[in-house]
Write a protein that holds these residues in place. Structure first.
Motif, PDB file in Angstrom:
ATOM      1  N   GLU A 272     -20.385 -29.614  16.778  1.00  0.00           N
ATOM      2  CA  GLU A 272     -20.638 -28.834  15.462  1.00  0.00           C
ATOM      3  C   GLU A 272     -21.482 -27.853  14.996  1.00  0.00           C
ATOM      4  O   GLU A 272     -20.733 -25.874  15.315  1.00  0.00           O
ATOM      5  CB  GLU A 272     -20.002 -29.755  13.946  1.00  0.00           C
ATOM      6  CG  GLU A 272     -19.109 -30.941  14.310  1.00  0.00           C
ATOM      7  CD  GLU A 272     -17.250 -29.826  13.972  1.00  0.00           C
ATOM      8  OE1 GLU A 272     -17.925 -29.256  13.070  1.00  0.00           O
ATOM      9  OE2 GLU A 272     -16.542 -30.184  14.409  1.00  0.00           O
ATOM     10  N   ILE A 273     -21.669 -28.237  15.614  1.00  0.00           N
ATOM     11  CA  ILE A 273     -23.225 -26.448  15.531  1.00  0.00           C
ATOM     12  C   ILE A 273     -22.499 -25.499  16.608  1.00  0.00           C
ATOM     13  O   ILE A 273     -22.819 -23.990  16.351  1.00  0.00           O
ATOM     14  CB  ILE A 273     -24.444 -27.278  16.097  1.00  0.00           C
ATOM     15  CG1 ILE A 273     -25.463 -28.477  15.318  1.00  0.00           C
ATOM     16  CG2 ILE A 273     -25.845 -25.897  16.284  1.00  0.00           C
ATOM     17  CD1 ILE A 273     -26.741 -28.552  16.014  1.00  0.00           C
ATOM     18  N   GLY A 274     -22.048 -25.717  17.565  1.00  0.00           N
ATOM     19  CA  GLY A 274     -21.816 -24.695  18.722  1.00  0.00           C
ATOM     20  C   GLY A 274     -20.594 -24.194  18.044  1.00  0.00           C
ATOM     21  O   GLY A 274     -20.096 -22.648  17.956  1.00  0.00           O
ATOM     22  N   LEU A 275     -19.825 -25.187  17.195  1.00  0.00           N
ATOM     23  CA  LEU A 275     -18.662 -23.985  16.973  1.00  0.00           C
ATOM     24  C   LEU A 275     -19.024 -23.219  15.378  1.00  0.00           C
ATOM     25  O   LEU A 275     -18.671 -22.375  15.394  1.00  0.00           O
ATOM     26  CB  LEU A 275     -17.885 -24.893  15.870  1.00  0.00           C
ATOM     27  CG  LEU A 275     -16.444 -24.720  14.659  1.00  0.00           C
ATOM     28  CD1 LEU A 275     -15.607 -23.962  16.439  1.00  0.00           C
ATOM     29  CD2 LEU A 275     -16.061 -25.894  14.607  1.00  0.00           C
ATOM     30  N   LEU A 276     -19.608 -23.238  14.517  1.00  0.00           N
ATOM     31  CA  LEU A 276     -20.586 -23.027  13.491  1.00  0.00           C
ATOM     32  C   LEU A 276     -21.445 -21.598  13.382  1.00  0.00           C
ATOM     33  O   LEU A 276     -21.034 -20.571  13.067  1.00  0.00           O
ATOM     34  CB  LEU A 276     -21.337 -23.559  12.965  1.00  0.00           C
ATOM     35  CG  LEU A 276     -21.369 -24.470  11.184  1.00  0.00           C
ATOM     36  CD1 LEU A 276     -22.492 -25.177  11.084  1.00  0.00           C
ATOM     37  CD2 LEU A 276     -20.781 -23.672  10.372  1.00  0.00           C
ATOM     38  N   LEU A 277     -22.039 -22.174  15.426  1.00  0.00           N
ATOM     39  CA  LEU A 277     -23.060 -20.401  15.881  1.00  0.00           C
ATOM     40  C   LEU A 277     -22.002 -19.951  16.775  1.00  0.00           C
ATOM     41  O   LEU A 277     -21.896 -18.315  15.857  1.00  0.00           O
ATOM     42  CB  LEU A 277     -23.458 -21.279  16.743  1.00  0.00           C
ATOM     43  CG  LEU A 277     -24.920 -21.711  16.716  1.00  0.00           C
ATOM     44  CD1 LEU A 277     -25.344 -21.682  17.352  1.00  0.00           C
ATOM     45  CD2 LEU A 277     -25.740 -21.090  15.529  1.00  0.00           C
ATOM     46  N   VAL A 278     -20.683 -19.833  17.091  1.00  0.00           N
ATOM     47  CA  VAL A 278     -19.859 -19.324  16.910  1.00  0.00           C
ATOM     48  C   VAL A 278     -18.794 -18.549  15.970  1.00  0.00           C
ATOM     49  O   VAL A 278     -18.711 -17.374  16.804  1.00  0.00           O
ATOM     50  CB  VAL A 278     -18.438 -19.979  18.369  1.00  0.00           C
ATOM     51  CG1 VAL A 278     -17.690 -18.876  18.840  1.00  0.00           C
ATOM     52  CG2 VAL A 278     -19.451 -20.344  19.400  1.00  0.00           C
ATOM     53  N   HIS A 279     -18.378 -18.960  14.937  1.00  0.00           N
ATOM     54  CA  HIS A 279     -17.760 -19.114  14.077  1.00  0.00           C
ATOM     55  C   HIS A 279     -19.046 -17.582  13.149  1.00  0.00           C
ATOM     56  O   HIS A 279     -18.422 -16.855  12.793  1.00  0.00           O
ATOM     57  CB  HIS A 279     -18.276 -20.167  12.670  1.00  0.00           C
ATOM     58  CG  HIS A 279     -16.707 -20.072  12.561  1.00  0.00           C
ATOM     59  ND1 HIS A 279     -16.051 -19.483  11.663  1.00  0.00           N
ATOM     60  CD2 HIS A 279     -15.845 -21.095  12.832  1.00  0.00           C
ATOM     61  CE1 HIS A 279     -14.534 -19.833  11.499  1.00  0.00           C
ATOM     62  NE2 HIS A 279     -14.119 -20.892  11.543  1.00  0.00           N
ATOM     63  N   ASN A 280     -19.878 -17.401  13.604  1.00  0.00           N
ATOM     64  CA  ASN A 280     -20.639 -16.314  12.909  1.00  0.00           C
ATOM     65  C   ASN A 280     -21.587 -15.886  13.640  1.00  0.00           C
ATOM     66  O   ASN A 280     -22.622 -14.667  13.496  1.00  0.00           O
ATOM     67  CB  ASN A 280     -21.851 -17.295  11.836  1.00  0.00           C
ATOM     68  CG  ASN A 280     -21.682 -18.283  10.638  1.00  0.00           C
ATOM     69  OD1 ASN A 280     -21.255 -17.475   9.581  1.00  0.00           O
ATOM     70  ND2 ASN A 280     -21.515 -19.725  11.405  1.00  0.00           N
ATOM     71  N   TRP A 281     -20.867 -15.499  14.998  1.00  0.00           N
ATOM     72  CA  TRP A 281     -21.470 -14.711  15.939  1.00  0.00           C
ATOM     73  C   TRP A 281     -21.033 -13.678  16.355  1.00  0.00           C
ATOM     74  O   TRP A 281     -19.787 -13.752  16.830  1.00  0.00           O
ATOM     75  CB  TRP A 281     -21.716 -15.560  17.184  1.00  0.00           C
ATOM     76  CG  TRP A 281     -22.419 -14.660  18.377  1.00  0.00           C
ATOM     77  CD1 TRP A 281     -23.142 -13.551  18.164  1.00  0.00           C
ATOM     78  CD2 TRP A 281     -22.715 -15.111  19.629  1.00  0.00           C
ATOM     79  NE1 TRP A 281     -23.724 -13.238  19.613  1.00  0.00           N
ATOM     80  CE2 TRP A 281     -24.218 -14.311  19.862  1.00  0.00           C
ATOM     81  CE3 TRP A 281     -22.545 -16.269  19.952  1.00  0.00           C
ATOM     82  CZ2 TRP A 281     -24.074 -14.417  21.519  1.00  0.00           C
ATOM     83  CZ3 TRP A 281     -22.532 -16.405  21.740  1.00  0.00           C
ATOM     84  CH2 TRP A 281     -23.969 -15.584  22.056  1.00  0.00           C
TER      85      TRP A 281
ATOM     86  N   PHE B 167     -20.948 -10.882  17.801  1.00  0.00           N
ATOM     87  CA  PHE B 167     -20.741 -10.125  19.216  1.00  0.00           C
ATOM     88  C   PHE B 167     -19.246 -10.646  20.253  1.00  0.00           C
ATOM     89  O   PHE B 167     -18.677 -10.339  20.861  1.00  0.00           O
ATOM     90  CB  PHE B 167     -21.793 -10.647  20.225  1.00  0.00           C
ATOM     91  CG  PHE B 167     -22.158 -10.475  21.613  1.00  0.00           C
ATOM     92  CD1 PHE B 167     -21.695  -8.988  22.199  1.00  0.00           C
ATOM     93  CD2 PHE B 167     -22.039 -11.038  22.608  1.00  0.00           C
ATOM     94  CE1 PHE B 167     -21.574  -8.402  23.931  1.00  0.00           C
ATOM     95  CE2 PHE B 167     -21.512 -10.975  23.846  1.00  0.00           C
ATOM     96  CZ  PHE B 167     -21.703  -9.426  23.993  1.00  0.00           C
ATOM     97  N   VAL B 168     -19.108 -12.574  19.498  1.00  0.00           N
ATOM     98  CA  VAL B 168     -17.680 -12.979  20.079  1.00  0.00           C
ATOM     99  C   VAL B 168     -16.582 -12.635  19.586  1.00  0.00           C
ATOM    100  O   VAL B 168     -16.172 -13.493  19.552  1.00  0.00           O
ATOM    101  CB  VAL B 168     -18.192 -14.373  20.781  1.00  0.00           C
ATOM    102  CG1 VAL B 168     -19.197 -14.403  21.707  1.00  0.00           C
ATOM    103  CG2 VAL B 168     -18.482 -14.814  19.551  1.00  0.00           C
ATOM    104  N   GLY B 169     -17.055 -12.261  18.856  1.00  0.00           N
ATOM    105  CA  GLY B 169     -15.606 -12.253  17.536  1.00  0.00           C
ATOM    106  C   GLY B 169     -15.984 -12.867  16.097  1.00  0.00           C
ATOM    107  O   GLY B 169     -14.811 -12.996  15.541  1.00  0.00           O
ATOM    108  N   GLY B 170     -16.504 -13.903  16.237  1.00  0.00           N
ATOM    109  CA  GLY B 170     -16.407 -14.186  15.378  1.00  0.00           C
ATOM    110  C   GLY B 170     -15.824 -15.406  14.500  1.00  0.00           C
ATOM    111  O   GLY B 170     -14.909 -15.685  15.535  1.00  0.00           O
TER     112      GLY B 170
END
Lengths: 292, 337
Positions: free
Chosen positions: B136-145, B147-150
């Motif tokens: 879930e932490i990974g999912l949250l980080l990708v959501h807010n990153w 560079f990888v499209g948010g």
């Protein structure tokens, strides 16, 4: 951030934390009794919210009055879930842990699907109630009454649970069964009955929480998933099986979530809770008050 | 401790049972390879691709969850890393997906080792919940990153059909063969592990860690090795999925639903067995897809009712998995328990 704003954040966090504790304690109780994690716990919460919403629609009475009804309905749901499903999952000879996870996860999916099919995926909310929209002004710190009501119900429920566990025969039977399942049979306690009542009690507690949440939170078929995850983290943080641990962990989770939301973007508000959980179990592998 | 001291059979299958399993696998995979000649319908071909993919990823999950007994409910993290590494490297840097696949796999294995250090101290539900939380932490980080499209994700550019870029817009058959190759590889790796010293160690760690340790099994290293292999192949599955969809966003590759979908086929088919994930996926995935398309779309909820009911039914009626229906008699005949 001013002192006033910080106090506001802490007060909101504390109230929400008490509600989280009320959601989590049923899960912890059931685990402590028989080592089963109920993956449908969030969906029990959702069921309670819909029960209150439905009664509100049909009777037009205030939702505050339905908390006992929701608890009673959920007591039956919990006892039935044990008698109809979990009892059989516990008989599995191979990989019992997985069987329990997936049997209760199957129940969760089924309840979610049923809510979607019969009640539509729409977001609902209870428009006007006695408490809705009203706040208490404590020297510039504003406390919404619905959340205050939730906090008070939670404290009362924990008080009642303490009395039940320490003063009644049922409480003693519960405690004895969790200590030694084999020995209680010898003194004439029906293990199955204690388990069914334990599941009923655990579900009734989350039923109370659902009734409180329904007053101020959106009601929809997926609502259980959000609170379910928080409940697992809370229970594991406090230590599986510990009632007191659930109360302390619930309050900590509420405070940490409120503080995270105050400093990070709203979408990241769960990050603080998750980081806290990992931090705690990496140092204390069985949570704050776990016995394992 | 040597193999002789543990009284293990030699690693490579001189045993007739293992040779037969290889022959059965060769026959099954060959039949699937030629199946596109019979299955022309694009919808059915799609279902076949997904079934093979979930079978392969579930097989990878099975290495850690089934053989080594560490119930991870966070494998969506590794799946997502594979999908994102491949997509970012291809779309932003023009590196062909084959390279991204390898990078994603190695990155996932490295992260699995890193996370294994603290996580493998945890037992039972504490471990499972930690894996959920980390994913879930990974999912949250990708959501807010960004560079990888948010939250928007990454769209693969439209190009002509090519084996270099793994893009096949008109023809689904290459995807069937790719997914089948992945399944065959994960199956064969599991097969090799099952017969090797690692396989015996992992099962010992699962069945009785204390006894295993007293006999000299390196519990911690066993778990770490299983986690790395499992994460590597899960990421390859994610990379394939990204090229198959040609569009990814956080929810469509990393949500908790995926973690469960990787564990489920193995559990339904038979956890910790060679064919369990394959049998489980062959039943579960077509059923999910067909109820979803024919019973009024995914919004109505009727698909969830059937799906949930089925999981409950199998979990309660056949806790050892569907495969045990066929295996019981044969194992008794061979005198194995």
């Amino acid at each position: 951030m001013t002192t006033q704003a910080l106090l506001q954040v802490l007060a909101s966090g504390l109230l929400m934390g008490l509600i989280y504790a009320l959601i989590a304690v049923g899960l912890s109780l059931i685990f402590g009794l028989m080592d089963v994690v109920n993956f449908a716990h969030g969906e029990f919460l959702m069921t309670a919210m819909y029960v209150v919403f439905g009664l509100f629609l049909f009777t037009a009475l205030d939702p505050v009055l339905f908390a006992p009804v929701a608890a009673a309905v959920l007591f039956c749901v919990g006892a039935l879930a044990y008698l109809g499903i979990v009892r059989f999952a516990m008989r599995a000879k191979a990989n019992q842990g997985m069987v329990q996870i997936f049997a209760t996860f199957g129940l969760a999916t089924l309840l979610q699907g049923a809510a979607q099919y019969f009640l539509t995926p729409d977001y609902r909310s209870i428009g006007n109630s006695w408490l809705g929209g009203k706040t208490l002004d404590l020297g510039g710190v504003f406390l919404p009454w619905p959340q205050m009501f939730g906090g008070l119900v939670s404290i009362a429920a924990f008080g009642g649970l303490y009395l039940l566990m320490s003063r009644t025969d049922f409480g003693k039977a519960l405690e004895a069964t969790r200590e030694d399942q084999g020995a209680v049979a010898l003194v004439g306690i029906d293990r199955n009955r204690v388990f069914a009542l334990g599941w009923g009690l655990g579900a009734a507690l989350v039923g109370l929480a659902g009734a409180v949440l329904a007053i101020f939170y959106y009601i929809h078929p997926q609502v259980g998933a959000t609170f379910g995850l928080i409940a697992y983290v809370t229970v594991a943080l406090g230590g599986f099986g510990s009632v007191f641990g659930a109360l302390v962990a619930g309050v900590i989770v509420g405070l940490v979530e409120a503080l995270t939301a105050a400093f990070l973007p709203p979408a990241m508000k769960s990050l603080g809770i998750f980081a806290l959980y990992l931090g705690v179990v990496f140092i204390r592998p069985s949570g704050l008050f776990g016995k394992l | 401790m040597t193999d002789e001291a543990l009284n293990l059979p030699p690693a490579f299958g001189m045993l007739p049972r293992r040779r037969n399993q290889l022959l059965v696998a060769a026959a099954v995979f060959a039949a699937i390879a030629v199946s596109p000649f019979a299955i022309k319908d694009v919808y059915l071909q799609n279902v076949l691709v997904l079934t093979l993919l979930y079978a392969a990823v579930s097989q990878s999950w099975n290495i850690l969850g089934g053989y080594c007994g560490q119930i991870s409910l966070g494998h969506a993290l590794y799946f997502g890393i594979g999908a994102y590494a491949t997509s970012v490297l291809f779309v932003t840097y023009g590196i062909v997906p084959w390279g991204g696949m390898l990078v994603g796999g190695i990155l996932s294995a490295a992260i699995a080792l890193l996370l294994g250090y603290p996580c493998f101290r945890l037992k039972g539900h504490y471990f499972s919940i930690a894996t959920i939380v980390i994913a879930e932490i990974g999912l949250l980080l990708v959501h807010n990153w960004d560079f990888v499209g948010g939250a928007l994700g990454i769209q693969w550019p439209f190009g002509s059909d090519s084996w270099a870029t793994l893009q096949f817009a008109r023809d689904k058959v290459p995807y069937i063969h790719l997914a089948l190759a992945l399944l065959a590889i994960t199956w064969f790796v599991t097969f090799l592990i099952e017969g090797s010293r690692w396989g015996y160690w992992w099962r010992a760690v699962k069945d009785n860690p204390e006894a295993a340790e007293s006999l000299g099994v390196e519990i911690f290293h066993s778990k770490m090795a299983a986690a790395a292999v499992s994460a590597f192949f899960t990421a390859i599955g994610g990379a394939f999925y990204a090229s198959f969809l040609a569009y990814i966003d956080p929810e469509s590759v990393m949500s908790f639903r995926f973690s469960l979908l990787f564990a489920l086929p193995a559990v339904l088919g038979g956890i910790g067995t060679l064919w369990g994930p394959v049998v489980g996926a062959a039943i579960l995935i077509p059923l999910t897809e067909i109820t979803r398309s024919y019973l009024g779309g995914s919004g109505s909820g009727i698909d969830l009712i059937i799906y949930g009911g089925l999981i409950m039914l199998v979990a309660l009626a056949k806790p050892e998995g569907i495969l045990s229906l066929f295996q019981g008699k044969r194992q008794k005949a061979e005198g194995r328990s």
